[in-house]
Design an enzyme around this catalytic site. Sequence first.
Site, short mmCIF file in Angstrom:
data_model
loop_
_atom_site.label_atom_id
_atom_site.label_comp_id
_atom_site.label_asym_id
_atom_site.label_seq_id
_atom_site.Cartn_x
_atom_site.Cartn_y
_atom_site.Cartn_z
N GLU A 10 -4.51 7.86 7.30
CA GLU A 10 -5.38 6.88 6.62
C GLU A 10 -5.59 5.67 7.53
O GLU A 10 -6.70 5.17 7.68
CB GLU A 10 -4.74 6.46 5.29
N HIS A 56 0.83 -1.21 0.00
CA HIS A 56 0.00 0.00 0.00
C HIS A 56 0.86 1.26 0.00
O HIS A 56 0.57 2.24 -0.69
CB HIS A 56 -0.93 -0.04 1.22
N GLU A 81 2.14 1.87 -3.39
CA GLU A 81 1.08 2.46 -4.24
C GLU A 81 1.08 3.99 -4.09
O GLU A 81 1.07 4.73 -5.08
CB GLU A 81 -0.28 1.86 -3.83
N HIS A 82 1.12 4.48 -2.85
CA HIS A 82 1.14 5.93 -2.63
C HIS A 82 2.37 6.56 -3.28
O HIS A 82 2.29 7.59 -3.94
CB HIS A 82 1.18 6.23 -1.12
#
Lengths: 425, 420
Positions: free
Chosen positions: A142, A67, A70-71
């Site tokens: 997040e 994840h 991905e950012h």
Amino acid sequence: MNFELIENKRIGEKYYKLHHKSGLTIIVYPKEGFNSTYAQIGTNFGSINNHFITNGREIKVPDGTAHYLEHKLFESEEGDAFTQYAKTGALANAYTSFEKTCYLFSCTEKFRESLEILLDLVQSPYFTPETVAKEQGIIGQEIKMYDDSPDWRVMMNLQQAMYHNNPINIDIAGTVETIAEITPEILYECYNSYYNLNNMVMCIAGNVSPDEVLEIADRKLKDNSPFNTESIFPEEPYEVKSNYTEQRLPVAVPMFCLGFKEKADNKNTVSLKESICTDILLEAFANESSSLYRKLLDKKLINSTFGASYLGGLGYRAVVFEGETHSPSEVAEFIRNEVIELKKNGISPEDFEIAKRSLYGRTVSVFDSPSAIAANVISLEFLGNTIFDMLEETANITLENVNERLKDQLDPDNYSLSVIKGIDD
Amino acid sequence: MYEFTRKTICDGVSFGSIKDSRFKRSRINATLVTPLDKKTAAANALLSCVLTRSCKKYPDFTSLNRKLNELYGAALYPSVQRFGDFQTVTISVSGLDDRYALNGESISSEITDLLCSIIFEPNITDGCFSDNDVEQERRQLIENIDAEFNDKRTYAINRCIENMCRDELFSIGKYGSREDVIALTQENIYKAWKNLLENSRVELYMLGNNSPDKALDEFTKYFGGKSRKISGTTKIISEVGEVKRIIETEEIVQSKLVMGFRSAAPSDIRGRIANSLMSAILGGSPTSKLFMNVREKQSLCYYCASRVDNQKGIMLIDSGVETKNIDKAENAITEQLNSLMHGNITDEEFDSAKKVLKNIYISTLDNLGAMQSWYISGVLGSCLTAPVEEAEIVDEITKDEVIGYANELKLDTVFSLIGN
């Protein structure tokens, strides 16, 4: 290189497929008369791929790495992709699931420019200690947002109760502590291991033609060496780790997830036919027209948030019932007893017929939406299936198939119940 | 492309049709519009749930849902919304287009019949709905209202609006209040049904490949000659006093900040688009001022967004942040807003927000549900313009217009939900 035309006569749909010389599988799905174009590229790399062998070296990465990557892929040496998309007006996004990472955009103009940005984005990793550090605060928030989300917590807690070892029990975004361990080197390691075009699929649906995609792909895609990474999954016992887990959060209506774990192995994921059989089974057993739903409703145990789904992949498989209720244990006990009856009698021909029709109708509806087409195409390509297989398998499933499948599912003694209660409940 | 027609059945009742052969599903809906009123809001909401649970023809929940499944997974659902100071109750049925039935059935004709049965022939005996249906749906509606607290982002936004508009109709929840739902009697619900059919404004829509003739005939049979006059307007407040600051605490790890502003509520389409463009530049996309600065530059949050309600004339900005950063986030947001008010809009920002807005408008053409919402809000907002036309107007908007609307924003209420 030529695209192969793939058609489905039953519903009058067609698309084009190409194994590009770079290694990328490209699917172009024109929708006549559509105004928008939706593009999505995915790599078969998600949060569960946290341990692997690449070019002979064994590597383990911190929770939340896929994840985080991905950012950070949105940034390149030239700046960030959002700024570039700003020039085209495309709406861009990305997501990481347990099994894959996808980058996408939708646009109504300047499609070519947006596609160039997307292909650059996934091919130009740029990670420095400064850019990696900057993301800690954003992803930290997040993670905290999800920590406060009862919907997410009830589901993750269930995975942790069901699985001893399989990484499906790890939160996709990791924790504030684990992401603090992520370095540029770790991100490069994962990028080089899994963002190989041979391990990726791109689908573009809507207002698009194969020729314009090919021209850009030929120009932008770099040739990749063969994919040489093997994910390692730990052995997972058949039995659930624990039957019950509970967390307290500020909720006004408590929530539950009840999972029935089943046999899964690390080599074979859930086949398309297996997943469709399960969908029909759950449609017949637990949707609004079922006797189970009606009985739970009459007992005032559930509301319209109640539903059943299947979560299965490499080393993990389970049927999950979820919803809001003031009496989680009572709901779980009731469902278990109904499961015992179901296992004895199977699904009736009449229930099977209307469940199949319902699922078939919903499957046909997928073809109305470019974003749903792209998401399904990518998941199915990773399984080695086409989106038309999904439709044909649904149309051809028999009652015997479903009842045979039921034998391996819904073991009433192998369950976990996850509950979110209010602070003062 | 699609063909849009709209016919008046009688005063206050219209039938719209969007004929479009591209889709494999079609849908038909009835939207009943009535002024928001604390006395009737809960009854209307509960009525919508009771109506979609059973009808004369399919007298219980299970038989109705079996029918929907038989129709290849047709979907029937109620939706209750607030539109300015009005409440809208929509009953929708969607189903597969006739071309795709496995055995050649006419699904479209059946879903039209079904919608008519649901609205006009409910399960009523001697002026009472089934007690069981009412009690089951009452319980679920109460749980639904309670569950709004479960999602803290939505909860914080709702609390901001409730506080900001506490002396206005707009503060009435779309489902009414929990207490009002508990107090409803059979008589209240029956009256709500009669009242919605006889006095509300009615907007009927059929979308998809099917011919609208049958649906139009059916609806004309029922509504023909039953004219109604709709009163009521949305109250717009443009002056603010001292900023209301409301702080609540909860056992949460991330604090929520919601800032409520009074904004312009333009009555013309160009003004509405310019006001929306203003919000898009400020916080409507990943290239907006709030995303680029509060999130990307200062790493204060994961989300920070603005949305404007042209009907009511309010704008909300919300974010989720560390408790210790809540003042810092408010200052960062205020700084971006001030910059916009002073006219600091780069050509890139301006051009990008326009493209995003046009992208959103044009994309509605590719989704029947989005088209339905578009035309309903157009009709209710008295600005019935096609998406393509609005996209063209976007291009004409000047920076001065946007800056003008930014300068109409006045901070009214700051709601903070603080983690313990």
